[in-house]
Design a protein around this motif. Structure first.
Motif, PDB file in Angstrom:
ATOM      1  N   LEU A 296      37.208  41.837  37.628  1.00 15.28           N
ATOM      2  CA  LEU A 296      37.552  40.590  36.946  1.00 15.28           C
ATOM      3  C   LEU A 296      38.680  39.766  36.518  1.00 15.28           C
ATOM      4  O   LEU A 296      39.037  38.801  36.260  1.00 15.28           O
ATOM      5  N   ALA A 297      40.054  41.129  36.368  1.00 15.89           N
ATOM      6  CA  ALA A 297      40.741  40.961  35.822  1.00 15.89           C
ATOM      7  C   ALA A 297      41.294  40.409  37.202  1.00 15.89           C
ATOM      8  O   ALA A 297      42.372  39.716  36.523  1.00 15.89           O
ATOM      9  N   VAL A 298      40.123  40.536  38.877  1.00 14.06           N
ATOM     10  CA  VAL A 298      42.019  39.809  40.059  1.00 14.06           C
ATOM     11  C   VAL A 298      41.018  38.029  39.480  1.00 14.06           C
ATOM     12  O   VAL A 298      41.982  37.954  39.611  1.00 14.06           O
ATOM     13  N   THR A 301      43.298  36.470  37.047  1.00  9.92           N
ATOM     14  CA  THR A 301      44.911  36.645  37.774  1.00  9.92           C
ATOM     15  C   THR A 301      44.743  35.021  38.686  1.00  9.92           C
ATOM     16  O   THR A 301      45.375  34.581  38.328  1.00  9.92           O
ATOM     17  N   LEU A 302      43.753  34.371  39.211  1.00 13.34           N
ATOM     18  CA  LEU A 302      42.550  33.679  39.772  1.00 13.34           C
ATOM     19  C   LEU A 302      43.428  32.744  39.059  1.00 13.34           C
ATOM     20  O   LEU A 302      43.232  31.289  39.989  1.00 13.34           O
ATOM     21  N   GLY A 303      43.015  32.374  37.848  1.00 10.04           N
ATOM     22  CA  GLY A 303      42.750  31.461  36.916  1.00 10.04           C
ATOM     23  C   GLY A 303      42.144  30.616  36.436  1.00 10.04           C
ATOM     24  O   GLY A 303      41.657  29.914  36.048  1.00 10.04           O
ATOM     25  N   PHE A 304      40.787  31.963  36.728  1.00 10.85           N
ATOM     26  CA  PHE A 304      39.283  32.362  36.192  1.00 10.85           C
ATOM     27  C   PHE A 304      40.110  32.013  34.391  1.00 10.85           C
ATOM     28  O   PHE A 304      40.328  32.886  34.149  1.00 10.85           O
ATOM     29  N   SER A 305      39.076  31.408  33.672  1.00 12.67           N
ATOM     30  CA  SER A 305      39.840  31.506  32.272  1.00 12.67           C
ATOM     31  C   SER A 305      38.610  32.034  32.261  1.00 12.67           C
ATOM     32  O   SER A 305      37.758  32.844  32.416  1.00 12.67           O
ATOM     33  N   LEU A 378      38.695  40.688  28.308  1.00 15.08           N
ATOM     34  CA  LEU A 378      39.339  41.691  29.012  1.00 15.08           C
ATOM     35  C   LEU A 378      41.369  40.889  28.725  1.00 15.08           C
ATOM     36  O   LEU A 378      41.443  39.701  29.287  1.00 15.08           O
ATOM     37  N   ASN A 379      41.409  42.307  28.967  1.00 15.55           N
ATOM     38  CA  ASN A 379      43.501  42.271  29.183  1.00 15.55           C
ATOM     39  C   ASN A 379      43.986  42.637  30.969  1.00 15.55           C
ATOM     40  O   ASN A 379      43.947  42.635  30.938  1.00 15.55           O
ATOM     41  N   ILE A 380      44.349  40.760  31.316  1.00 16.17           N
ATOM     42  CA  ILE A 380      44.703  41.453  32.580  1.00 16.17           C
ATOM     43  C   ILE A 380      45.522  42.642  32.875  1.00 16.17           C
ATOM     44  O   ILE A 380      45.120  43.178  33.867  1.00 16.17           O
TER      45      ILE A 380
END
Lengths: 388, 392
Positions: A296-298, A301-305, A378-380
């Motif tokens: 989910l973090a990835v 990172t890819l830009g999912f809000s 979640l915090n990336i």
């Protein structure tokens, strides 16, 4: 929609777990479907003398007490009453007490006039019935149950009425024809019915002459039925045989209520089932999200809000619950014929299954919300560093 | 091997609190199944108890032949005189047979909880009532008097139906009846009824005959002789039954339905709970993969590992079963309900969670746990040691 493959893939990330969860939700909805249709059937009685224009008049103090036959003329003269017929409980069975036969002595003209459009009887057989004093019209399903044929002479045992001629409880009838319900939803209600002549019954019985069990009344304007019922009861107020007249549906309903609070029992069971299920599915969803935190973090990172991640998890929960609900409800639909056999005289309607879909969505939202919120928050950096 | 089994089991049970989330799924799932099963079967058990406790082996009920139930039956005064003089009946000091002629009818009285009319039995009883039914005890008010419109209400009926307290007046068929007392009767079916003088009831419903005759025998062993004497008497056409048999037949149908419904629902729920248990145990095995692999590496056998997983599932399901049965007991044991009995009249009874039902519930819990634990246990035992260690 374009995320469907992604949601599908995450759902099947751990196949065994998803299958087991899916199956337990399927089971819950199978139960939901079955119990809901039974509950619906009991709370919405149909069949018999249904219809908004039918009233039933019984003895006010007890359904087992008779009413005088002479009431007929008085009821007929009540404004708004289109037809009256009289019936008496025969308490019949064939050979053994477990072979219950819903045998009713009827007055042919008034009975079929009151219940017109309810039975399918051929003209020839109706004529034969009118011409045969000991004749009986039998429901097609009952004919099949006992393997009877038109032309057979069948003995019925009455648990109540002795014959005047010999004091016997055994009565014999000639089957002159069959009938079927015009409205298929009433078929199961009539499945054990046998109709015979009131005249022959009245002359044949050794006691109770001049009395009837109950009256059935048809009103000319259904919107007036309550007023007409009051008028009928007013006729006999303060007599030694006061009456209680009510719409046929209310009469059936009151009878079902006598069995007990069936609705409460069914809802209590369903409550237990869904509480258990909520716990189980919620746990699985939580676990599945916990395992996927780095993924989910990835995504983030890819830009999912944050909102999109929340929706993804909710959608996953929805997909799981709704799929399972559809399968479960379909299975319960398939089981309807089996239940029908167990509950004679109860009509089961598939439309009672519809609320199941709403329940599935609510379930999905409840079990999906906590893990979805967790995923959203979640915090990336922490998640990727495995510090969540 | 046993030493290993104990060591592994102890370890897995000690680490249980760490896996509380997944483990609680088993407990809650099984508690749900057992609670539903035990509650529904308690309905059947309560109903059966009420009817099974009705009557004594030395008391007989005589109905007109072929009538099946008192409500359908009709005995004339001449019939009763013939029965009264039959051999085998217990007698009082004055030499009169201990026989109560009874007349049964049902009256419409609204239920307290729904407000809808229910069929309540009004039983007219003979003067010998207190000798024929010694178990009947007035708990409030007083006995009815003959020849006036007075009745006494069973405590079950008073609890379920409206207006049956001492002093209330019931309007039945153009006349007012006063409730003069309430009674208990060993928790049997008569506690659901109203009792009054038989001739007063008869005149009120315009019936000259009786529904049944209830009589005490000198000895339960006299039954066959007494029955044969009556059924071969050409003047009579009657069925003679021992009271317990008569009432047991009335509970058969409903008890059967309740048991079928209860068991079907519970089987379906149990399958669902089993899937839940499988899930939890698989994840428990996965979480302990490292630990199990280590144990295997230092020489623990496959069997102790397998058994310990099954044991864990059993402990959890036993806990679930106990919780479920307790819930059913706390919420429903003694809960008073009523339904339409075999005789077309309301029978008031209490849900009864018997010891046997609790045992049944726990057996179900263990079976679910056993199946839920078995497959994960096999997987745990088969875990390739080297691979499991490498993953970590």
């Amino acid at each position: 929609m374009k995320y469907l493959p992604l949601i599908w893939a995450t759902l099947w990330r751990k196949k065994t777990r998803t299958i087991f969860t899916l199956l337990s939700i399927v089971i819950a909805f199978l139960l939901f479907g079955v119990l809901e249709t039974v509950d619906y059937a009991f709370s919405h009685p149909s069949g018999g003398v249904s219809g908004a224009d039918k009233l039933i008049t019984i003895n006010k103090y007890s359904i087992t007490l008779a009413l005088p036959f002479s009431d007929t003329q008085q009821i007929r003269s009540v404004p708004g009453v289109a037809e009256v017929t009289w019936i008496t409980w025969f308490g019949g069975y064939y050979q053994e007490p477990k072979n219950f036969v819903f045998a009713l002595p009827i007055d042919t003209d008034t009975y079929f006039n009151l219940h017109k459009d309810e039975f399918i009887v051929s003209d020839a057989e109706m004529q034969a019935f009118r011409n045969t004093r000991t004749g009986a019209l039998v429901n097609v399903a009952l004919m099949k149950t006992f393997g009877w044929k038109v032309g057979d002479k069948v003995p019925l045992h009455s648990t109540i009425w002795t014959q005047k001629s010999n004091g016997s409880l055994e009565w014999s009838f000639d089957i002159v024809g069959t009938f079927d319900a015009k409205d298929p939803t009433q078929a199961s209600q009539q499945a054990s019915s046998l109709l015979f002549h009131y005249e022959m019954f009245e002359e044949g019985r050794s006691f109770g002459k001049g009395s009837v069990g109950w009256f059935e009344d048809r009103v000319s304007d259904p919107s007036q039925s309550l007023e007409v019922a009051q008028r009928i009861d007013a006729l006999f107020a303060n007599s030694s045989n006061e009456t209680k007249t009510q719409p046929a549906k209310d009469f059936t309903m009151a009878f079902i209520k006598q069995l007990g609070d069936i609705g409460f029992i069914l809802r209590a069971i369903l409550g237990a089932v869904f509480f258990t299920l909520l716990f189980l599915t919620g746990n699985t969803m939580m676990q599945s999200v916990r395992e996927r935190i780095p993924e989910l973090a990835v995504l983030k990172t890819l830009g999912f809000s944050d909102g999109k991640v929340l929706l993804l998890v909710i959608a996953e929960s929805l997909l799981l619950c709704v799929t399972a609900a559809v399968i479960g409800l379909a299975l319960s639909y398939g089981a309807l014929p089996i239940i029908k056999r167990g509950l004679q005289g109860v009509e089961l309607l598939p439309s009672a299954l519809l609320p199941g879909f709403a329940v599935a969505v609510i379930l999905a939202l409840i079990v999906g919300a906590p893990p979805a919120l967790r995923a959203m928050r979640l915090n990336i950096v922490d998640a990727l560093a495995d510090k969540h | 091997m046993f030493k290993q089994f104990f060591a592994v089991s102890l370890m897995s049970l000690q680490t249980l609190p760490q896996r509380i989330g997944a483990s609680s799924v088993i407990v809650v799932g099984i508690a749900g199944v057992v609670a539903v099963l035990v509650s529904v079967l308690a309905l059947g058990a309560g109903f059966r108890h009420t009817l099974a406790d009705s009557g004594r082996a030395d008391r007989v009920i005589i109905l007109r032949g072929g009538s099946d139930a008192e409500l359908n039956s009709n005995l004339t005064r001449t019939d009763v005189d013939t029965i009264d003089s039959a051999a085998g009946l217990a007698k009082d000091a004055a030499g009169k047979a201990l026989l109560s002629t009874e007349l049964v009818t049902v009256v419409n009285i609204p239920k307290i909880d729904t407000g809808t009319d229910a069929n309540v039995t009004l039983r007219g009883v003979g003067l010998k009532l207190s000798e024929v039914r010694p178990e009947l005890k007035i708990v409030s008010g007083r006995m009815f008097r003959p020849a006036v419109r007075e009745l006494i209400a069973g405590v079950g009926a008073a609890r379920q139906f409206r207006g049956l307290n001492v002093g209330s007046v019931l309007h039945l068929r153009n006349a007012d009846w006063t409730v003069t007392g309430t009674f208990t009767s060993n928790g049997d079916v008569h506690e659901s009824e109203l009792l009054a003088d038989v001739d007063t009831v008869g005149s009120s419903i315009e019936r000259t005959g009786y529904s049944s005759a209830v009589a005490l025998l000198t000895d339960p062993g006299e039954f066959t002789a007494f029955k044969d004497a009556l059924t071969t008497d050409p003047r009579l056409k009657v069925d003679v039954q021992r009271e317990p048999e008569y009432y047991a037949a009335q509970s058969k149908q409903l008890t059967k339905v309740i048991n079928i419904v209860g068991n079907t629902v519970a089987v379906i729920m149990a399958i669902g709970a089993m899937f839940g248990a499988l899930n939890s145990m698989f994840s428990a095995v996965a979480a302990r993969g490292m630990e199990i692999a280590t144990l295997r590496a230092i020489g623990f056998g496959a069997w102790p590992v397998l058994l310990s997983v099954v044991l864990e599932a059993l402990v959890l399901s036993l806990l679930g079963g106990l919780i479920g049965a307790s819930l059913a007991w706390v919420f429903f044991n003694g809960h008073s309900v009523s339904t339409l009995g075999g005789a077309f009249a309301q029978v008031v009874f209490q849900l009864t969670v018997t010891r046997q039902l609790i045992v049944t519930g726990i057996i179900w819990a263990c079976v679910i746990g056993l199946f839920g634990g078995l497959f994960p246990a096999v997987r745990a035992a088969r875990l390739p040691v080297a691979e499991a260690l490498r993953i970590a």
